[in-house]
Motif scaffolding. Structure first.
Motif, PDB file in Angstrom:
ATOM      1  N   ARG A 189     102.220   9.976  71.026  1.00 46.27           N
ATOM      2  CA  ARG A 189     102.846  11.069  72.184  1.00 46.27           C
ATOM      3  C   ARG A 189     101.837  12.191  71.977  1.00 46.27           C
ATOM      4  O   ARG A 189     101.442  13.105  72.743  1.00 46.27           O
ATOM      5  CB  ARG A 189     104.186  11.364  71.967  1.00 46.27           C
ATOM      6  CG  ARG A 189     105.269  10.537  72.128  1.00 46.27           C
ATOM      7  CD  ARG A 189     106.435  11.062  72.045  1.00 46.27           C
ATOM      8  NE  ARG A 189     107.607  10.041  71.998  1.00 46.27           N
ATOM      9  CZ  ARG A 189     108.649  10.043  71.493  1.00 46.27           C
ATOM     10  NH1 ARG A 189     109.068  11.093  71.028  1.00 46.27           N
ATOM     11  NH2 ARG A 189     109.372   9.122  71.378  1.00 46.27           N
ATOM     12  N   THR A 190     101.273  12.372  70.558  1.00 42.66           N
ATOM     13  CA  THR A 190     100.106  13.144  70.417  1.00 42.66           C
ATOM     14  C   THR A 190      98.999  12.634  69.897  1.00 42.66           C
ATOM     15  O   THR A 190      98.948  11.745  68.893  1.00 42.66           O
ATOM     16  CB  THR A 190     100.883  14.146  69.099  1.00 42.66           C
ATOM     17  OG1 THR A 190     102.026  14.759  69.500  1.00 42.66           O
ATOM     18  CG2 THR A 190      99.876  15.306  68.688  1.00 42.66           C
ATOM     19  N   ASP A 224     102.024   4.054  75.270  1.00 41.18           N
ATOM     20  CA  ASP A 224     102.870   5.127  75.036  1.00 41.18           C
ATOM     21  C   ASP A 224     103.290   5.315  73.406  1.00 41.18           C
ATOM     22  O   ASP A 224     104.239   6.172  73.106  1.00 41.18           O
ATOM     23  CB  ASP A 224     104.190   4.764  75.671  1.00 41.18           C
ATOM     24  CG  ASP A 224     103.990   4.895  77.204  1.00 41.18           C
ATOM     25  OD1 ASP A 224     102.992   5.784  77.717  1.00 41.18           O
ATOM     26  OD2 ASP A 224     104.635   4.390  78.067  1.00 41.18           O
ATOM     27  N   ALA A 238      93.594  13.887  76.578  1.00 34.50           N
ATOM     28  CA  ALA A 238      95.225  13.713  76.311  1.00 34.50           C
ATOM     29  C   ALA A 238      95.816  14.812  77.041  1.00 34.50           C
ATOM     30  O   ALA A 238      97.239  14.280  77.487  1.00 34.50           O
ATOM     31  CB  ALA A 238      95.174  14.348  74.767  1.00 34.50           C
ATOM     32  N   ILE A 277      92.680   6.334  75.186  1.00 31.66           N
ATOM     33  CA  ILE A 277      93.952   6.790  75.021  1.00 31.66           C
ATOM     34  C   ILE A 277      95.095   5.901  75.918  1.00 31.66           C
ATOM     35  O   ILE A 277      96.100   5.385  75.292  1.00 31.66           O
ATOM     36  CB  ILE A 277      94.348   8.279  75.594  1.00 31.66           C
ATOM     37  CG1 ILE A 277      93.610   9.227  74.613  1.00 31.66           C
ATOM     38  CG2 ILE A 277      95.787   8.596  75.873  1.00 31.66           C
ATOM     39  CD1 ILE A 277      93.296  10.629  75.267  1.00 31.66           C
ATOM     40  N   ARG A 336      99.854  13.995  77.154  1.00 29.75           N
ATOM     41  CA  ARG A 336     100.125  13.928  75.702  1.00 29.75           C
ATOM     42  C   ARG A 336     100.048  15.183  75.076  1.00 29.75           C
ATOM     43  O   ARG A 336      99.348  16.322  75.491  1.00 29.75           O
ATOM     44  CB  ARG A 336      99.147  12.967  75.040  1.00 29.75           C
ATOM     45  CG  ARG A 336      99.030  11.675  75.613  1.00 29.75           C
ATOM     46  CD  ARG A 336     100.329  10.612  75.479  1.00 29.75           C
ATOM     47  NE  ARG A 336     100.119   9.381  76.314  1.00 29.75           N
ATOM     48  CZ  ARG A 336      99.807   8.361  75.584  1.00 29.75           C
ATOM     49  NH1 ARG A 336      99.254   8.208  74.394  1.00 29.75           N
ATOM     50  NH2 ARG A 336      99.513   7.150  76.578  1.00 29.75           N
TER      51      ARG A 336
END
Length: 78
Positions: free
Chosen positions: A28-29, A25, A44, A20, A49
């Motif tokens: 976000r998901t 950046d 996450a 991740i 996230r």
């Protein structure tokens, strides 16, 4: 985790956190269409996230739901 696997192909949360982090950046998901025991989701959550996970097996879905709930509780306690 701590030496116990909840799924035969379970990945270490630290490994998924590194994956991740490589994304940066831009995402976000994080989505995991083969959620298993939820290691990617935990990573996450710990990274702040969003997470969407899909798991076909009801047993592993319940395992992941429990683990993700615990991760969310730890995050909320910070």
């Amino acid at each position: 985790e701590k030496g116990r696997k909840a799924h035969p192909n379970q990945k270490p949360t630290a490994l998924m956190a590194r994956c991740i982090a490589i994304i940066g950046d831009r995402a976000r998901t994080i989505a995991d269409p083969y959620m298993g025991s939820g290691s990617t989701g935990i990573a996450a959550i710990e990274a702040g996230r969003g997470f969407v996970g899909i798991e076909l097996d009801p047993h592993y879905f319940d395992v992941a739901r429990r683990r993700l709930g615990e991760a969310l509780a730890r995050r909320a306690a910070l």
